[in-house]
Design a protein around this motif. Structure first.
Motif, PDB file in Angstrom:
ATOM      1  N   ASP A   1       8.414  16.409   8.394  1.00  0.00           N
ATOM      2  CA  ASP A   1       7.487  16.505   9.522  1.00  0.00           C
ATOM      3  C   ASP A   1       6.237  15.667   9.252  1.00  0.00           C
ATOM      4  N   ALA A   2       5.766  15.742   8.019  1.00  0.00           N
ATOM      5  CA  ALA A   2       4.578  14.958   7.644  1.00  0.00           C
ATOM      6  C   ALA A   2       4.892  13.460   7.736  1.00  0.00           C
ATOM      7  N   LEU A   3       6.081  13.083   7.281  1.00  0.00           N
ATOM      8  CA  LEU A   3       6.474  11.670   7.368  1.00  0.00           C
ATOM      9  C   LEU A   3       6.522  11.222   8.830  1.00  0.00           C
ATOM     10  N   GLU A   4       7.104  12.080   9.663  1.00  0.00           N
ATOM     11  CA  GLU A   4       7.247  11.708  11.074  1.00  0.00           C
ATOM     12  C   GLU A   4       5.878  11.507  11.735  1.00  0.00           C
ATOM     13  N   ARG A   5       4.919  12.358  11.391  1.00  0.00           N
ATOM     14  CA  ARG A   5       3.563  12.189  11.940  1.00  0.00           C
ATOM     15  C   ARG A   5       2.992  10.834  11.524  1.00  0.00           C
ATOM     16  N   VAL A   6       3.210  10.461  10.277  1.00  0.00           N
ATOM     17  CA  VAL A   6       2.706   9.169   9.796  1.00  0.00           C
ATOM     18  C   VAL A   6       3.402   8.017  10.530  1.00  0.00           C
ATOM     19  N   LEU A   7       4.719   8.150  10.712  1.00  0.00           N
ATOM     20  CA  LEU A   7       5.476   7.083  11.388  1.00  0.00           C
ATOM     21  C   LEU A   7       4.986   6.877  12.818  1.00  0.00           C
TER      22      LEU A   7
ATOM     23  N   LYS B   1       0.849  -1.198   0.000  1.00  0.00           N
ATOM     24  CA  LYS B   1       0.000   0.000   0.000  1.00  0.00           C
ATOM     25  C   LYS B   1       0.880   1.242   0.000  1.00  0.00           C
ATOM     26  N   ALA B   2       0.641   2.153  -0.948  1.00  0.00           N
ATOM     27  CA  ALA B   2       1.400   3.398  -0.991  1.00  0.00           C
ATOM     28  C   ALA B   2       0.780   4.403  -0.031  1.00  0.00           C
ATOM     29  N   VAL B   3       1.604   4.942   0.845  1.00  0.00           N
ATOM     30  CA  VAL B   3       1.168   6.036   1.714  1.00  0.00           C
ATOM     31  C   VAL B   3       1.872   7.290   1.209  1.00  0.00           C
ATOM     32  N   GLU B   4       1.104   8.188   0.619  1.00  0.00           N
ATOM     33  CA  GLU B   4       1.696   9.342  -0.060  1.00  0.00           C
ATOM     34  C   GLU B   4       1.960  10.480   0.922  1.00  0.00           C
ATOM     35  N   ILE B   5       3.216  10.887   0.982  1.00  0.00           N
ATOM     36  CA  ILE B   5       3.636  11.956   1.880  1.00  0.00           C
ATOM     37  C   ILE B   5       3.828  13.234   1.059  1.00  0.00           C
ATOM     38  N   PRO B   6       3.203  14.351   1.481  1.00  0.00           N
ATOM     39  CA  PRO B   6       3.336  15.599   0.722  1.00  0.00           C
ATOM     40  C   PRO B   6       4.803  15.945   0.490  1.00  0.00           C
ATOM     41  N   SER B   7       5.094  16.381  -0.716  1.00  0.00           N
ATOM     42  CA  SER B   7       6.471  16.713  -1.057  1.00  0.00           C
ATOM     43  C   SER B   7       6.509  18.057  -1.760  1.00  0.00           C
ATOM     44  N   GLY B   8       7.450  18.875  -1.375  1.00  0.00           N
ATOM     45  CA  GLY B   8       7.554  20.212  -1.961  1.00  0.00           C
ATOM     46  C   GLY B   8       8.449  20.212  -3.180  1.00  0.00           C
ATOM     47  N   PRO B   9       8.209  21.133  -4.098  1.00  0.00           N
ATOM     48  CA  PRO B   9       8.979  21.176  -5.336  1.00  0.00           C
ATOM     49  C   PRO B   9      10.450  21.548  -5.129  1.00  0.00           C
ATOM     50  N   ARG B  10      10.787  22.084  -3.961  1.00  0.00           N
ATOM     51  CA  ARG B  10      12.187  22.454  -3.707  1.00  0.00           C
ATOM     52  C   ARG B  10      12.923  21.362  -2.935  1.00  0.00           C
ATOM     53  N   ASP B  11      12.396  21.009  -1.749  1.00  0.00           N
ATOM     54  CA  ASP B  11      13.138  20.126  -0.834  1.00  0.00           C
ATOM     55  C   ASP B  11      12.667  18.676  -0.837  1.00  0.00           C
TER      56      ASP B  11
ATOM     57  N   ASP C   1      20.938  18.019   2.045  1.00  0.00           N
ATOM     58  CA  ASP C   1      21.734  17.072   2.828  1.00  0.00           C
ATOM     59  C   ASP C   1      21.219  16.930   4.261  1.00  0.00           C
ATOM     60  N   ALA C   2      20.875  18.075   4.857  1.00  0.00           N
ATOM     61  CA  ALA C   2      20.404  18.029   6.250  1.00  0.00           C
ATOM     62  C   ALA C   2      19.144  17.171   6.353  1.00  0.00           C
ATOM     63  N   ASN C   3      18.277  17.282   5.356  1.00  0.00           N
ATOM     64  CA  ASN C   3      17.057  16.471   5.367  1.00  0.00           C
ATOM     65  C   ASN C   3      17.380  14.990   5.186  1.00  0.00           C
ATOM     66  N   LYS C   4      18.335  14.710   4.310  1.00  0.00           N
ATOM     67  CA  LYS C   4      18.729  13.309   4.115  1.00  0.00           C
ATOM     68  C   LYS C   4      19.215  12.719   5.433  1.00  0.00           C
ATOM     69  N   GLU C   5      20.035  13.500   6.119  1.00  0.00           N
ATOM     70  CA  GLU C   5      20.587  13.009   7.383  1.00  0.00           C
ATOM     71  C   GLU C   5      19.462  12.793   8.403  1.00  0.00           C
ATOM     72  N   ARG C   6      18.554  13.751   8.455  1.00  0.00           N
ATOM     73  CA  ARG C   6      17.434  13.625   9.393  1.00  0.00           C
ATOM     74  C   ARG C   6      16.553  12.429   9.036  1.00  0.00           C
ATOM     75  N   LEU C   7      16.303  12.264   7.743  1.00  0.00           N
ATOM     76  CA  LEU C   7      15.477  11.147   7.282  1.00  0.00           C
ATOM     77  C   LEU C   7      16.097   9.803   7.690  1.00  0.00           C
ATOM     78  N   VAL C   8      17.384   9.660   7.436  1.00  0.00           N
ATOM     79  CA  VAL C   8      18.063   8.397   7.767  1.00  0.00           C
ATOM     80  C   VAL C   8      18.001   8.139   9.278  1.00  0.00           C
ATOM     81  N   ALA C   9      18.243   9.192  10.070  1.00  0.00           N
ATOM     82  CA  ALA C   9      18.223   9.037  11.525  1.00  0.00           C
ATOM     83  C   ALA C   9      16.813   8.692  12.019  1.00  0.00           C
ATOM     84  N   MET C  10      15.821   9.378  11.463  1.00  0.00           N
ATOM     85  CA  MET C  10      14.421   9.170  11.859  1.00  0.00           C
ATOM     86  C   MET C  10      13.997   7.720  11.609  1.00  0.00           C
ATOM     87  N   LEU C  11      14.434   7.186  10.489  1.00  0.00           N
ATOM     88  CA  LEU C  11      14.072   5.814  10.145  1.00  0.00           C
ATOM     89  C   LEU C  11      14.911   4.807  10.938  1.00  0.00           C
ATOM     90  N   ALA C  12      16.182   5.132  11.153  1.00  0.00           N
ATOM     91  CA  ALA C  12      17.046   4.228  11.912  1.00  0.00           C
ATOM     92  C   ALA C  12      16.500   4.039  13.326  1.00  0.00           C
TER      93      ALA C  12
END
Lengths: 365, 365
Positions: free
Chosen positions: B112-118, B97-107, B142-153
């Protein structure tokens, strides 16, 4: 030269040098190749059109796409027993359940057994290697193929026919595909050139009947496309008639090797061993006297540098503990003969596990 | 010559003529190619070893194998929204099942939206195109990538990183892969040469961290192997340093084309249109004034011989009705400029669906 890789390589080299094969040949695949597959389908007893085919990365992807097209997670898929371990792994990886149907070394899947299963539970699809199955080397008779197709058509159950060994017949003519009895578009005929020509080229197909559109979509979603260069080169090779010529000499060679392998097993394996004498393909199923462990034989053989496939890997259930699968190469050699003789000697020396421990200690080597 | 197919073709031709590429290069794939991929991983900010890689049929198979390795049927997979329609199809085909997380055209994906879902539901994996996503063209900082990896880890959730556009950056240096922040082996880094060099060659990879063995097994079960000739030829091409040279000129060309495309959209599309100006990749996301239907624009454009991707195909939910994705070619041309101008004119002439029918009849062309 047993494989015409020289010619095949020159064809591929010509296409690549001229800038061919770098862009996508999207599903259903290169038209030139599908036209040749349609021509070949006459050999299988079918008369398929280029539009019936989806080109795949070998027969294994063809089966994978077929399973995904017709079954949903949790569904049961009927398969021969013993069955190719790769197919069992695939069924499990896709979240499906393998229902193993007893299969005889001569005629393949026992259709009465299948029919009983069909009456008692929902089967989403049946997966069968119709011609020279791996590991049994069995050949489903035409009458059985026809009955199988009819039996499934009556219940609207798709048949995934894996025909990857069909071209490797030793008799006067190619066995038919079950697909040729398909009147309802329920048979998905899978095949490849991996066993007869160029395994590393990864060219296979599925003639998916009424599931063609879905298979094509899934192919795109999963791997986008099959490598273009090999699609185009294989089409050119087939159009030149080179494949038929190659098959004639390949079959002779494999048939002679399989005869030698059978004779060698008969000469060197312990009394009570039974081995199949397949009419095609390149594998032999050997049933050792009860009590001889195929897994132990496998380990001891490996120590001697000999690779065999132990029976238990061909089933997700218990069973085939005293069976092994031998693979023939294309050419028989003194080295192979010596290896088979060694294998037979190791088998004869293995302790019989049915004996009580004390007895084994006395008689053990 | 924009793509070095001449050289690539000569390399492949040489290998094929010498009888190479006909046998299997079984998973994890040709060592020579995995060695080159390890070398390239330094560009991504990683320092992977040849043993980290499994070679695949393009990035799409890499993602498919990753999904199958980490998720079970019925599981939820978080993905950007809008997302590449092929990924949405794949998720559905695999029973996920795809859970679609809002994504902005820049970043890109809103973390934050992903974290709420998690926090509220079990997510089996997150699938993200980290660099120059399709269709938005966004670049996750890069900062978001790092945060994303940490959040999931912290939650033991695998990240499937689809980095197929990363080499197509327009700035001074390649954006990093989220994989470079992976300390737990939870990031599966997927990529390919399909967007930059040879789509029809079907060469991709996944550096699958702790899932490497399972991915390798699944690869074998599903397609046995990736075509050998392309694996060997690509390794030779990379070893010669030809890829880096090619990328330098390719990036310049694509960047110039994307600038021209942006300027052309600004000049010819109706007032109120907003378009992204991606820093890499080859796609642009265009938001038309509310009320202009992308599906109708798509139909009218096709009649004029112009292909665009309408917004709604990039989501399994409702939405993006007034958005379209434009793809740049590599080279800008008067023909493309004319097509974009025509597209803008058609968009301006489309009736606004928000207007009442009577009004539309009066103002309609």
């Amino acid at each position: 030269e047993l494989f015409p890789w020289g010619r095949l390589g020159r064809i591929a080299a010509g296409i690549a040098r001229d800038g061919g094969g770098f862009t996508y040949e999207l599903p259903p695949g290169a038209r030139s190749l599908r036209r040749q597959l349609a021509r070949r389908s006459v050999e299988w007893g079918c008369a398929l059109s280029p539009d019936d085919f989806v080109v795949t990365c070998g027969a294994m992807e063809a089966v994978q796409l077929s399973l995904l097209a017709v079954a949903r997670q949790g569904d049961a898929v009927a398969i021969e027993s013993p069955a190719y371990f790769g197919s069992l792994q695939l069924i499990e990886a896709l979240g499906l359940k393998a229902v193993e149907i007893p299969s005889g070394p001569r005629d393949g899947m026992e259709l009465d057994a299948l029919e009983r299963v069909l009456k008692t539970r929902r089967i989403a699809a049946v997966l069968v290697v119709t011609n020279f199955s791996n590991p049994l080397g069995c050949l489903m008779p035409d009458a059985n193929k026809e009955r199988l197709v009819a039996m499934l058509a009556a219940r609207e159950v798709p048949l995934i026919e894996d025909d990857l060994y069909g071209d490797l017949y030793f008799g006067p003519s190619r066995p038919r595909a079950a697909k040729c009895f398909d009147q309802r578009g329920l048979v998905l005929h899978c095949g490849s050139f991996s066993k007869t020509l160029a395994p590393g080229w990864r060219i296979g197909w599925v003639a998916a009947g009424r599931f063609r559109e879905r298979v094509s979509l899934l192919k795109f979603a999963q791997t986008i496309a099959t490598a273009s260069l090999q699609q185009l080169a294989m089409a050119e090779f087939l159009a030149g008639g080179h494949y038929e010529r190659h098959l004639r000499s390949l079959r002779k060679s494999v048939a002679a090797t399989m005869r030698s392998l059978g004779d060698c097993v008969a000469a060197h394996f312990p009394a009570g061993t039974r081995a199949t004498r397949p009419e095609g393909g390149g594998v032999m199923w050997v049933e050792l006297p009860a009590g001889i462990s195929a897994l132990r034989l496998h380990d001891r053989a490996l120590e001697a540098g000999i690779a065999i496939a132990p029976g238990p890997i061909f089933s997700a259930r218990q069973g085939y503990e005293n069976c092994i699968r031998l693979s023939s190469g294309v050419v028989w050699s003194p080295r192979i003969e010596a290896a088979v003789a060694t294998l037979g000697r190791i088998a004869a020396e293995l302790p019989d596990r049915r004996m009580p421990a004390g007895r084994r200690a006395i008689t053990g080597s």
